[in-house]
Design an enzyme around this catalytic site. Structure first.
Site, short mmCIF file in Angstrom:
data_model
loop_
_atom_site.label_atom_id
_atom_site.label_comp_id
_atom_site.label_asym_id
_atom_site.label_seq_id
_atom_site.Cartn_x
_atom_site.Cartn_y
_atom_site.Cartn_z
N ASP A 310 0.88 -1.17 0.00
CA ASP A 310 0.00 0.00 0.00
C ASP A 310 0.92 1.22 0.00
O ASP A 310 2.09 1.13 0.37
CB ASP A 310 -0.88 -0.03 1.26
CG ASP A 310 -1.74 1.21 1.37
OD1 ASP A 310 -2.29 1.65 0.35
OD2 ASP A 310 -1.84 1.76 2.49
N ASP A 493 -1.49 -0.95 5.94
CA ASP A 493 -1.83 -0.47 7.29
C ASP A 493 -2.76 -1.41 8.03
O ASP A 493 -3.04 -1.21 9.21
CB ASP A 493 -2.41 0.94 7.24
CG ASP A 493 -3.72 1.02 6.45
OD1 ASP A 493 -4.33 -0.04 6.21
OD2 ASP A 493 -4.12 2.13 6.08
N ASP A 497 -6.97 -1.80 4.18
CA ASP A 497 -6.46 -2.83 3.29
C ASP A 497 -6.83 -4.23 3.77
O ASP A 497 -6.31 -5.21 3.25
CB ASP A 497 -4.93 -2.73 3.20
CG ASP A 497 -4.49 -1.42 2.60
OD1 ASP A 497 -5.10 -0.98 1.62
OD2 ASP A 497 -3.54 -0.82 3.13
#
Length: 607
Positions: A310, A493, A497
């Site tokens: 991410d 995180d 996600d």
């Protein structure tokens, strides 16, 4: 009267009885408890082996005439020595395992026992268990912060090294979050409790560490299944060894060999090979800032060939900073301050300090999600936002594209614009390159614009980049890779996600300490350092290697030890392993496995 009834033998009998039934009482309890539950374990082998030696010696002592001359031997010292050495081995094993949990003990020692709260303006000292959410807690210099909460008054330098690894105390002031167990080195603060008792970061961490240490990866579960059939098999082998030597006309060897097989074949080393390695790895990981929540992932990580990242808060710092500003009219720009000050949006907070302060009230405030904010200040129309938002209001925008922008207009005139950037973590490029050197394909998944995402990929060296994604899009992309046979790890995180992290073979959550309660990720990185992802992978690989070494040693020990105990060397070299030495060898094998696992506590774990 029996020739064995001597003062020396009677004293040995009394001492051996004490060891057999007092020191060895736990072996009997565990063995009979296992029989009731139809479980045959190492305790049963020890009980049968030592009891055989003990009661055989009693029969020889009282009725020597019923045994052939060559079988008239006492083995009291043998049975007592076996129990003694096994207990000594267990003591060393327990002591070593305790060392593996030292970090968790340190965490528990950080808990405060008392707290000082404000009640009607007066300070009142209470047990920390009595503090509830919303209480105002007073923390002076040198005191531990008893609960998680927000500073509502004062400031102080907080030692939070056990959470972040920072050696220098961090300044915390009004509005900042503090964690229970950290120490106020200097200053005076009043903290409003937001988490207490089992909900605090410290309690969550201890709970997750305890749970992780009790779990086993698949290779360890295989060992458990082997142990389940191992003990009955050893009982059968012991009987066969006794019968074979008896048939060969060596009854004295038959007894010694049968008992030695029972003792040396104890599956203790097999049983602890995996748990002690997991305990040691979890403790080492926690000390490094890596929380291993799911030990199953330790075995999977060696086959990873694709790493998804991410962007925000993982590859980048997670906060916007002004990298370029252009001010066209300083006087008109100050009219934007009241409007910007009315918003808590991180984009506007990033530019607030660059706007001249004007103490006047903003009116008719209207916020448009994803675009900007507008309102009236001092009778002037203020519009603040991105290019699209201003163009919708008929304002012509002629500024460069490509970065996150904040454009400020007063009365349809652009008076200033700012370019913002979520800065890359300084170690991001290094981590991506190291993964690529290991043959891992690196992929960036971000909800940001294409230009921003591609710029990040170019700077860090990602192999592939997917932009403008929703959480479900990330889930879909990871799934598609897996359908192609790829083994995936997702680093993010752990919150927005969660779908992609859940579907991935392994999830590594790079989280803020206060988010620890969120059940995301097989491994959690507790410090703000992306290099710990590399260290987590290395620690996982080293742990699996240690487990396999332990299992190999345990299997090799039994493979070599059982034939020697059965007397295979006696016809060739005249060597016969006595039960007491079998007990020493069995204890040695367990201690060796434990010491090998403890190397994880001190071995250098590379990136």
């Amino acid at each position: 009267m029996s020739p064995f009834f001597t003062l020396k033998n009677i004293i040995i009998f009394i001492l051996a009885s004490f060891v057999q039934f007092y020191c060895g009482l736990d072996f009997y309890r565990s063995a009979f408890g296992g029989i009731k539950n139809r479980i045959a374990d190492m305790n049963l082998l020890i009980v049968i082996g030592t009891s055989a030696a003990y009661f055989y010696s009693i029969l020889v002592m009282i009725f020597p005439e019923i045994f052939p001359p060559q079988m008239r031997h006492l083995y009291f010292e043998g049975s007592a020595s076996i129990i003694t050495f096994v207990l000594m081995g267990r003591y060393l094993e327990t002591r070593s395992r305790n060392k593996a949990t030292d970090f968790m003990k340190k965490l528990l020692s950080l808990r405060s026992k008392e707290a000082v709260i404000l009640v009607d303006g007066k300070e009142l000292k209470v047990p920390v268990e009595n503090v509830v959410v919303g209480d105002k807690v007073v923390v002076r210099a040198g005191e531990k912060i008893p609960v998680d909460g927000v500073v509502i008054e004062g400031s102080g330098y907080i030692d939070q090294s056990f959470v972040t690894g920072e050696s220098v105390p961090v300044l915390k002031k009004t509005g900042d979050y503090v964690i229970g167990g950290t120490v106020n080195k200097d200053g005076f603060i009043i903290v409003k409790a937001t988490k207490t008792g089992r909900d605090t970061f410290l309690s969550q961490m201890v709970k997750l560490l305890s749970e992780a240490q009790e779990k086993k990866p698949p290779v360890g579960k295989l060992a458990d299944r082997i142990v389940a059939v191992f003990v009955p098999a050893i009982l059968i082998i012991s009987i066969l060894v006794f019968d074979l030597w008896y048939i060969l006309g060596r009854p004295e060897i038959a007894f010694l060999a049968g008992v030695s097989v029972l003792i040396i074949a104890c599956p203790c080393a097999l049983g602890i090979a995996t748990p002690i390695a997991v305990v040691s790895a979890v403790g080492r990981g926690a000390r490094e800032g890596i929380l291993i929540k799911n030990p199953d992932s330790l075995e999977k990580i060696k086959s990873i060939d694709t790493a998804f990242f991410d962007k925000t808060g993982t590859i980048t710092e997670g906060r916007l900073s002004v990298v370029e500003k252009v001010v066209k009219d300083e006087e008109l720009l100050q009219y934007a301050y009241p409007l910007i000050n009315s918003s808590k949006h991180p984009v506007l907070e990033a530019v607030r300090s660059y706007i001249p302060e004007k103490k006047i009230k903003a009116e008719n405030i209207k916020t448009v999600a994803g675009k900007g904010i507008k309102g009236k200040v001092g009778g002037k129309e203020i519009i603040i936002g991105n290019r699209e938002f201003l163009e919708e209001h008929g304002i012509k925008v002629e500024i460069p594209e490509g970065k996150t922008e904040v454009i400020i207009s007063v009365e349809k005139k652009i008076v200033a614009y700012f370019f913002l950037e979520d800065r890359l973590k300084k170690e991001a490029s290094y981590v991506i390159q190291r993964l690529k050197n290991r043959g891992v394909e690196t992929v960036l998944l971000t909800g940001d614009r294409k230009t921003v995402g591609e710029d990040i990929c170019r700077k860090t060296g990602f192999d592939r980049c997917y932009t403008q994604l929703l959480p479900e899009d990330k889930y879909r992309i990871v799934s598609e890779y897996q359908k192609k046979g790829r083994k995936t790890v997702f680093i993010g995180d752990g919150i927005n996600d969660a779908p992609a992290m859940a579907v991935s073979d392994i999830g590594i959550a790079v989280m803020k300490a206060t988010d620890l309660a969120k059940e995301a990720g097989d491994l959690i990185i507790l410090k703000d350092d992306l290099r710990l992802v590399l260290k987590a992978i290395s620690l996982s690989q080293e742990t699996v290697r240690t487990i396999k070494q332990n299992l190999f040693w345990a299997y090799a020990y039994n493979t070599l030890g059982i034939p020697v105990a059965a007397g295979i060397l006696y016809p060739f070299f005249g060597i016969l392993l006595k039960p007491v030495f079998a007990g020493i060898a069995m204890s040695f094998s367990s201690v060796t496995v434990v010491l090998n696992a403890l190397r994880l506590q001190f071995k250098k774990i590379g990136e």
